[in-house]
Design a protein around this motif. Sequence first.
Motif, PDB file in Angstrom:
ATOM      1  N   VAL A 124      23.782  27.119 -38.468  1.00 53.09           N
ATOM      2  CA  VAL A 124      24.840  28.058 -38.695  1.00 53.09           C
ATOM      3  C   VAL A 124      25.630  27.551 -40.009  1.00 53.09           C
ATOM      4  O   VAL A 124      26.222  26.422 -39.757  1.00 53.09           O
ATOM      5  CB  VAL A 124      25.582  28.678 -37.717  1.00 53.09           C
ATOM      6  CG1 VAL A 124      26.601  29.666 -38.088  1.00 53.09           C
ATOM      7  CG2 VAL A 124      24.644  29.365 -36.693  1.00 53.09           C
ATOM      8  N   ARG A 140      21.275  30.743 -40.427  1.00 54.86           N
ATOM      9  CA  ARG A 140      22.208  31.882 -40.332  1.00 54.86           C
ATOM     10  C   ARG A 140      23.423  31.552 -41.314  1.00 54.86           C
ATOM     11  O   ARG A 140      24.192  30.536 -40.949  1.00 54.86           O
ATOM     12  CB  ARG A 140      22.607  32.079 -38.855  1.00 54.86           C
ATOM     13  CG  ARG A 140      23.441  33.384 -38.756  1.00 54.86           C
ATOM     14  CD  ARG A 140      23.450  34.001 -37.501  1.00 54.86           C
ATOM     15  NE  ARG A 140      24.318  33.267 -36.406  1.00 54.86           N
ATOM     16  CZ  ARG A 140      23.952  32.262 -35.398  1.00 54.86           C
ATOM     17  NH1 ARG A 140      22.333  32.531 -35.255  1.00 54.86           N
ATOM     18  NH2 ARG A 140      24.739  32.060 -34.598  1.00 54.86           N
ATOM     19  N   GLU A 156      30.290  32.480 -33.888  1.00 55.98           N
ATOM     20  CA  GLU A 156      28.898  32.361 -34.164  1.00 55.98           C
ATOM     21  C   GLU A 156      28.363  30.986 -33.912  1.00 55.98           C
ATOM     22  O   GLU A 156      27.071  30.783 -33.948  1.00 55.98           O
ATOM     23  CB  GLU A 156      28.720  32.341 -35.903  1.00 55.98           C
ATOM     24  CG  GLU A 156      29.147  33.767 -36.532  1.00 55.98           C
ATOM     25  CD  GLU A 156      28.023  34.586 -36.091  1.00 55.98           C
ATOM     26  OE1 GLU A 156      26.820  34.279 -35.867  1.00 55.98           O
ATOM     27  OE2 GLU A 156      28.574  35.931 -35.630  1.00 55.98           O
ATOM     28  N   ALA A 200      24.235  28.162 -31.404  1.00 52.49           N
ATOM     29  CA  ALA A 200      23.703  27.245 -32.729  1.00 52.49           C
ATOM     30  C   ALA A 200      23.051  25.670 -32.237  1.00 52.49           C
ATOM     31  O   ALA A 200      23.835  25.173 -31.419  1.00 52.49           O
ATOM     32  CB  ALA A 200      24.862  27.180 -33.902  1.00 52.49           C
TER      33      ALA A 200
END
Length: 331
Positions: free
Chosen positions: A11, A39, A105, A109
């Motif tokens: 990420v 991402r 987020e 990850a």
Amino acid sequence: MSPTGTRGSVVVGIDGTRGAEAALDWATAEAAVRGCRLRIVHAFHPSLLVDPYGVAPPLGDFPLVWAAAEQVLAQAVAQARSVAPDIPVTTRLLQSTAVPALLGEAHDASVLVLGGRGPRGLRGRLSRSVSAQVAAHAPCPVVTIRLPEVRDACPSPPRVVVGVDASASCTDAVGFAFQAACQRGVPLVAVHAWIPDPPGDLEAVAGPSALAEAVAGRVLDRALDRWRAAFATVAVHTALVRGEPAHALIATSHGAALLVIGTRGRGRVVRTVFGSVSDTVLRHSRCPLAIIRHDTARTPRSAPTPEREHRPGHDKSYRHRSIPRNRRWHA
């Protein structure tokens, strides 16, 4: 036995700056080497103007702000495709401030990558503040990428550098560093800083320096022995440095492909660590810096922020999440 951070996506947080572009290139290459998804996350927080009477006007320009943020993501996807055309890429556009958005987020990850704006000025301090808060709370390794101020006329040999101490906090950091060196096909340099024992009595009689150095050597060997067998192809060099840990790491890592340091966990201890070694390295490091929390594997997943997900080449899907209003992030 596998080091921290071998699951999930890579990420990367972007904000349209040159530092973010460098972070995106690094994250794209990392995702390609790991064979995982990339991402790309962009968070924006539109300012709310208030008139003299304290009444906030309607956000009529919000669609324009959102469209500009989508354009930032589109350009980021094009940049990632130019670096690694074959890796899967998804994007997230979040209406939020940087720290909670990035923490949300990071929950699935393998590594979270951030860009920096340089060591000086208000923007540099704000960037380091975001990086420190995210690294202190993220449930995965955090890598910060900062543009170099000047290009070195005498480049150093490629290598990964890892800081080693006597605590358990360096265990996962050493594993992460071994994996990074193996992926890149470069040597690993393990650094352990030591200082002579302080005087033990009123007559200022200190322990012999040779004994303190021998103890430091055993600490370094123990930290590496756990990973040597798993990464037998990685050439390992050790550096026992007499001095402060932060200064030793910064000096040894100049021009390195990656510098890896560990932290001890959350709460007061993390704030102490980031106030000393980690904070100093974060401010003065001249190469990509990976910060590995010792309690990463045991940390509960952070609640993500409201998001809008884009999958390039596919239909858009929307999912809504929330962060408790009473949650506070500490540096």
